[in-house]
Design an enzyme around this catalytic site. Structure first.
Site, mmCIF file in Angstrom:
data_model
loop_
_atom_site.group_PDB
_atom_site.id
_atom_site.type_symbol
_atom_site.label_atom_id
_atom_site.label_comp_id
_atom_site.label_asym_id
_atom_site.label_seq_id
_atom_site.Cartn_x
_atom_site.Cartn_y
_atom_site.Cartn_z
ATOM 1 N N ASP A 1 1.210 -1.387 0.060
ATOM 2 C CA ASP A 1 -0.018 -0.282 0.231
ATOM 3 C C ASP A 1 1.036 1.165 -0.245
ATOM 4 O O ASP A 1 1.746 1.671 0.050
ATOM 5 C CB ASP A 1 -0.493 -0.092 1.518
ATOM 6 C CG ASP A 1 -1.476 1.069 1.332
ATOM 7 O OD1 ASP A 1 -2.269 1.970 0.036
ATOM 8 O OD2 ASP A 1 -1.421 2.075 2.588
ATOM 9 N N ASP B 1 0.209 5.127 0.822
ATOM 10 C CA ASP B 1 0.140 6.092 1.617
ATOM 11 C C ASP B 1 -0.310 4.975 3.616
ATOM 12 O O ASP B 1 -0.897 4.186 3.856
ATOM 13 C CB ASP B 1 -1.293 6.502 2.058
ATOM 14 C CG ASP B 1 -1.269 7.688 1.114
ATOM 15 O OD1 ASP B 1 -1.194 8.560 0.406
ATOM 16 O OD2 ASP B 1 -2.778 7.397 -0.408
HETATM 17 C C1 BG6 Z 1 -5.365 5.887 0.463
HETATM 18 C C2 BG6 Z 1 -5.088 7.314 1.311
HETATM 19 O O1 BG6 Z 1 -4.448 5.442 0.269
HETATM 20 O O2 BG6 Z 1 -5.924 6.816 -0.556
HETATM 21 C C3 BG6 Z 1 -6.823 7.730 1.586
HETATM 22 O O3 BG6 Z 1 -5.510 5.820 2.841
HETATM 23 C C4 BG6 Z 1 -7.203 8.479 0.813
HETATM 24 O O4 BG6 Z 1 -6.748 8.595 2.843
HETATM 25 C C5 BG6 Z 1 -7.338 7.175 -0.591
HETATM 26 O O5 BG6 Z 1 -8.446 9.221 0.397
HETATM 27 C C6 BG6 Z 1 -7.393 8.123 -1.355
HETATM 28 O O6 BG6 Z 1 -6.552 9.168 -2.172
HETATM 29 P P1 BG6 Z 1 -6.476 9.794 -3.451
HETATM 30 O O7 BG6 Z 1 -5.055 10.450 -3.509
HETATM 31 O O8 BG6 Z 1 -6.918 9.576 -4.648
HETATM 32 O O9 BG6 Z 1 -7.306 11.124 -2.961
HETATM 33 MG MG MG Z 2 -2.888 3.182 3.468
#
Ligand code: BG6
Ligand code: MG
Length: 213
Positions: A13, A15
């Site tokens: 993963d 984030d």
């Molecule tokens: C995930 C995060 O990796 O991505 C979430 O943990 C986030 O917090 C999601 O909402 C979507 O991300 P993005 O960058 O497309 O808004």
């Molecule tokens: Mg994550």
């Protein structure tokens, strides 16, 4: 359960596992919630880790019992993403989480196949900013799947790109939705860096320096 050393693919993963951006997502959602006079706490944010942008906004609106038009919904998504992108403008390799670079370099040398499986539509941009994009054989992000975590599609697609079956891959996750996705797809699910998911995961590490194959 298979021996870790027999695993051929490692799927990460993004984030909260590779890079410390979870706080940036939280702050950007908090700003968005403030616009709507909705109280949004760090505790509530735990439920949004790994969850797509659209589903996250639905969750927050539901939290405040607020209904918006489709147009407002789209503007709020844009507002959140702009706030988020502004806050990560200066992201660099220093923002990689503890042990990430060392682990990726080592397993790559050992011939393991590596992928990213992220719900984020910003994943490729972020991987470039932190200069680790070249280490992965496949990057599957929120633009490439129909069903996001807790659905296993993002990890299944990553395994398919690596030419491996789920039983040959380990998934590294910091979110409950991601652990659920990995397990329901038949992957070994390793939790990292978030004690809240300790009991959900097959194994748990505080950070990636603790992990060895
Ligand atoms: C995930 C995060 O990796 O991505 C979430 O943990 C986030 O917090 C999601 O909402 C979507 O991300 P993005 O960058 O497309 O808004
Ligand atoms: Mg994550």
């Amino acid at each position: 359960m298979k021996n870790l050393s027999e695993m051929k693919g490692l799927i990460f993963d993004l984030d909260g596992v590779l890079v410390s951006t979870e706080q940036n997502h939280f702050m950007a959602w908090q700003k968005t919630a403030n616009l709507l006079n909705i109280e949004f706490t760090e505790e509530e944010n735990e439920n949004l880790k790994g969850v797509s942008r659209i589903d996250s906004l639905k969750y927050i609106l539901n939290l405040g019992n607020v209904v918006v038009s489709d147009q407002e919904f789209t503007s709020l998504l844009e507002f959140k993403n702009e706030a988020y992108l502004a806050s990560i403008e200066n992201l660099s390799q220093n923002d990689c989480l503890t042990g990430v670079i060392e682990l990726l370099t080592k397993v790559k040398e050992e011939g393991k196949r590596l992928a990213v499986g992220s719900s984020s539509k910003n994943a490729k941009h972020i991987l470039k900013l932190i200069e680790i994009d070249h280490l992965f054989d496949a990057i599957i992000d929120g633009n490439m799947v129909e069903n996001l975590k807790p659905n296993p599609e993002v990890f299944q697609k990553a395994a398919a790109y690596l030419n491996l079956s789920p039983s040959e891959c380990i998934v590294f996750e910091d979110a409950a939705s991601g652990i659920q996705a990995a397990k329901s797809g038949g992957f070994m699910a390793i939790g990292v860096g978030n004690k809240n998911i300790k009991d959900l995961a097959d194994k748990y590490y505080n950070d990636l320096t603790e992990f060895t194959l």
